[in-house]
Design a protein around this motif. Structure first.
Motif, PDB file in Angstrom:
ATOM      1  N   LEU A 149       0.826  -1.220   0.000  1.00  0.00           N
ATOM      2  CA  LEU A 149       0.000   0.000   0.000  1.00  0.00           C
ATOM      3  C   LEU A 149       0.851   1.256   0.000  1.00  0.00           C
ATOM      4  CD1 LEU A 149      -2.748  -1.340   2.382  1.00  0.00           C
ATOM      5  CD2 LEU A 149      -3.216  -0.294   0.162  1.00  0.00           C
ATOM      6  N   LYS A 173       7.901  -2.150  10.444  1.00  0.00           N
ATOM      7  CA  LYS A 173       6.539  -2.562  10.797  1.00  0.00           C
ATOM      8  C   LYS A 173       6.467  -2.867  12.282  1.00  0.00           C
ATOM      9  CE  LYS A 173       3.342  -3.162   8.889  1.00  0.00           C
ATOM     10  NZ  LYS A 173       2.217  -2.249   8.553  1.00  0.00           N
ATOM     11  N   GLY A 189      -5.427  -1.157  10.750  1.00  0.00           N
ATOM     12  CA  GLY A 189      -5.209  -0.216   9.647  1.00  0.00           C
ATOM     13  C   GLY A 189      -3.748   0.059   9.336  1.00  0.00           C
ATOM     14  N   GLY A 206      -1.592  -1.023   6.998  1.00  0.00           N
ATOM     15  CA  GLY A 206      -1.262  -0.722   5.609  1.00  0.00           C
ATOM     16  C   GLY A 206      -1.817   0.624   5.185  1.00  0.00           C
ATOM     17  N   ASP A 229       0.287   3.343   6.617  1.00  0.00           N
ATOM     18  CA  ASP A 229       1.537   3.494   5.855  1.00  0.00           C
ATOM     19  C   ASP A 229       1.284   4.291   4.576  1.00  0.00           C
ATOM     20  OD1 ASP A 229       2.925   0.159   6.540  1.00  0.00           O
ATOM     21  OD2 ASP A 229       2.721   1.947   7.788  1.00  0.00           O
TER      22      ASP A 229
HETATM   23  N1  LIG Z   1       2.450  -1.431   4.143  1.00  0.00           N
HETATM   24  C1  LIG Z   1       1.660  -2.463   4.497  1.00  0.00           C
HETATM   25  N2  LIG Z   1       1.495  -2.770   5.795  1.00  0.00           N
HETATM   26  C2  LIG Z   1       0.667  -3.799   6.164  1.00  0.00           C
HETATM   27  N3  LIG Z   1      -0.007  -4.580   5.284  1.00  0.00           N
HETATM   28  C3  LIG Z   1       0.145  -4.300   3.977  1.00  0.00           C
HETATM   29  C4  LIG Z   1       0.971  -3.228   3.532  1.00  0.00           C
HETATM   30  N4  LIG Z   1       0.900  -3.194   2.174  1.00  0.00           N
HETATM   31  C5  LIG Z   1       0.061  -4.186   1.810  1.00  0.00           C
HETATM   32  N5  LIG Z   1      -0.377  -4.874   2.869  1.00  0.00           N
HETATM   33  C6  LIG Z   1      -1.319  -5.996   2.833  1.00  0.00           C
HETATM   34  O1  LIG Z   1      -2.604  -5.469   3.200  1.00  0.00           O
HETATM   35  C7  LIG Z   1      -3.354  -6.424   3.932  1.00  0.00           C
HETATM   36  C8  LIG Z   1      -4.018  -5.680   5.066  1.00  0.00           C
HETATM   37  O2  LIG Z   1      -3.007  -5.296   5.971  1.00  0.00           O
HETATM   38  P1  LIG Z   1      -3.379  -4.248   7.160  1.00  0.00           P
HETATM   39  O3  LIG Z   1      -3.615  -2.890   6.645  1.00  0.00           O
HETATM   40  O4  LIG Z   1      -2.304  -4.429   8.201  1.00  0.00           O
HETATM   41  O5  LIG Z   1      -4.739  -4.892   7.680  1.00  0.00           O
HETATM   42  P2  LIG Z   1      -5.913  -4.206   8.508  1.00  0.00           P
HETATM   43  O6  LIG Z   1      -6.553  -3.200   7.595  1.00  0.00           O
HETATM   44  O7  LIG Z   1      -6.788  -5.353   8.872  1.00  0.00           O
HETATM   45  O8  LIG Z   1      -5.278  -3.596   9.697  1.00  0.00           O
HETATM   46  C9  LIG Z   1      -2.391  -7.519   4.354  1.00  0.00           C
HETATM   47  O9  LIG Z   1      -2.751  -8.694   3.662  1.00  0.00           O
HETATM   48  C10 LIG Z   1      -1.018  -7.065   3.876  1.00  0.00           C
HETATM   49  O10 LIG Z   1      -0.298  -8.116   3.281  1.00  0.00           O
END
Ligand SMILES: Nc1ncnc2c1ncn2[C@@H]1O[C@H](COP(=O)(O)OP(=O)(O)O)[C@@H](O)[C@H]1O
Ligand SMILES: C[C@@](CO)(OP(=O)(O)O)[C@H](O)COP(=O)(O)OP(=O)(O)OC[C@H]1O[C@@H](n2ccc(N)nc2=O)[C@H](O)[C@@H]1O
Length: 285
Positions: free
Chosen positions: A67, A91, A100, A102, A105
Motif C-alpha cells: 500500500l 513494521k 489499519g 497498511g 503506511d
Molecule cells: N504497508 C503495508 N502494511 C501492512 N499490510 C500491507 C501493507 N501493504 C500491503 N499490505 C497488505 O494489506 C493487507 C491488510 O493489511 P493491514 O492494513 O495491516 O490490515 P488491517 O486493515 O486489517 O489492519 C495484508 O494482507 C497485507 O499483506
C-alpha cells in the motif's frame, strides 16, 4: 534527502454496517481513533524514476502490492512527478489485524512525499487521493478521532475520547477484511448505538463510552475464529472496562483505567495471545 514519517495504528470504537452498496462495498458508520503504536517509514529520494519498497515483515509485500508503493505511485501520477523514492518500512503494527497498518503506511507516504517534494497539496487533496487507495486511508490522513461514513472514507471529526489506556490483544492469525464483509447476514445485522458513543465522547464520559462500544462484524469474525471471542471475554474478565474488536479483527481493544489495572489486563492476556500491547490514545482529553 531522507524523511521520516510515523504511521499510527487506529482502533474502531464502534463499527456499524447499514447495508450493501451498489459498488460492492458496505455502507458503514464507524468511529475510529488513533493509538501510539506506529510504523516508521523512511523516505529516501531517488533521482531515477523508480519506487522501491522494503518492509521488515514477511507478511508484507515489497513490491507494487504494498500500500505504501501504491500511495507513492498515485501521488507521482496525480502531480506528474518523475522523481523516485525508496521507502523502508519498520513494521510495528501487526499485519491484517484490524489496526489499519497498511492504510496508515499509505497515508504516511502521501504526507511524506508532499513534504519531501514541496508539492503543497492540501490535507483535503491528500485525503481525496487516499480514498482511492482504501476506505481506511482518509481517516489515517487525519489521525485523530472521527466518524467514518460511506464505505468509511467520508470523515466527520469527533471530540477526543476521555483519557484511558488501551490493551490490544491479537490472537495468532491474520484476517482479511474482504473475507469478513461477504459473510454478513444483511437481514439480521446487529446494529450499534453510534449516537450513544458520540454522546459519550462529547460528554467525556468513560463509563458510557465503555458501555456503548461495539462492532457489527464481531459475529462474523467470531464464527470464523472462535478464539477471537474468547480473547474478548478474557479481556473483560481480566478487568477491562470495555472491549471491542477493531475493524474486521482479530485484534480486541480493551479500554482500561488506571495504568495498574491495564498492567493486570495485559499480564492476564500474555501467553494467551500471539501479541499483546498497552497503548495510549494519540488524541485524548
Ligand atoms: N504497508 C503495508 N502494511 C501492512 N499490510 C500491507 C501493507 N501493504 C500491503 N499490505 C497488505 O494489506 C493487507 C491488510 O493489511 P493491514 O492494513 O495491516 O490490515 P488491517 O486493515 O486489517 O489492519 C495484508 O494482507 C497485507 O499483506
Ligand atoms: C472495515 C475496516 C474497518 O476498519 O476494516 P479493517 O481493514 O480495519 O479491518 C476498514 O475500514 C477497511 O478499510 P480498508 O482495509 O482500506 O478496506 P478496502 O481496501 O477499502 O476494502 C477491502 C475489502 O473490504 C470490503 N469492504 C471494505 C469496506 C467497506 N465499507 N465495505 C466492504 O465491503 C470489500 O470487500 C473490499 O474489497
Amino acid at each position: 534527502m531522507v524523511l521520516l514519517e510515523k504511521a499510527p495504528a487506529k482502533i474502531t470504537l464502534s463499527l456499524d454496517v447499514l447495508g450493501k452498496r451498489t459498488d460492492g462495498f458496505h455502507e458503514v458508520k464507524m468511529i475510529m481513533t488513533s493509538v501510539d503504536l506506529t510504523d516508521i517509514l523512511e523516505l529516501h529520494e531517488r533521482h531515477r524514476d523508480v519506487i522501491d519498497v522494503s518492509a521488515d515483515s514477511q507478511y508484507v509485500p515489497d513490491d507494487e502490492r504494498n500500500l505504501a508503493y501504491k500511495a507513492a505511485a498515485a501521488f507521482k501520477q496525480q502531480y506528474h512527478l518523475t522523481k523516485g523514492v525508496r521507502i523502508n518500512i519498520k513494521k510495528n503494527i501487526p499485519v491484517a489485524a484490524g489496526l489499519g497498518g497498511g492504510s496508515s503506511d499509505a497515508a504516511a507516504v502521501l504526507r511524506g512525499l508532499n513534504q519531501m517534494w514541496s508539492v503543497g497539496a492540501s490535507r483535503a487533496e491528500l485525503t481525496q487521493l487516499g480514498a482511492r487507495l482504501g476506505s481506511d486511508v482518509p481517516f489515517c490522513m487525519t489521525g485523530t478521532t472521527a466518524l467514518g461514513t460511506g464505505r468509511g472514507e467520508v470523515i466527520h471529526p469527533l471530540p477526543s475520547p476521555p483519557a484511558c489506556y488501551v490493551v490490544l490483544a491479537k490472537p495468532d492469525m491474520g484476517i482479511s477484511t474482504r473475507h469478513v464483509f461477504p459473510r454478513l447476514n444483511l437481514n439480521n445485522l446487529k446494529h450499534q448505538p453510534t449516537a450513544d458513543v458520540i454522546r459519550s465522547l462529547e460528554e467525556a464520559n468513560f463509563r458510557n463510552l465503555c458501555d456503548s462500544v461495539g462492532n457489527t462484524l464481531e459475529p462474523v469474525t467470531f464464527s470464523m475464529h472462535p478464539e477471537v471471542a474468547r480473547v474478548k471475554e478474557k479481556m473483560l474478565a481480566n478487568g477491562a472496562a470495555g472491549a471491542v474488536m477493531s475493524g474486521s479483527g482479530p485484534v480486541i481493544a480493551g479500554l482500561v483505567r488506571p495504568f495498574s489495572r491495564a498492567r493486570r489486563v495485559y499480564n492476564g492476556l500474555r501467553g494467551f495471545c500471539d501479541a499483546v500491547y498497552i497503548v495510549r490514545l494519540l488524541d485524548q482529553r
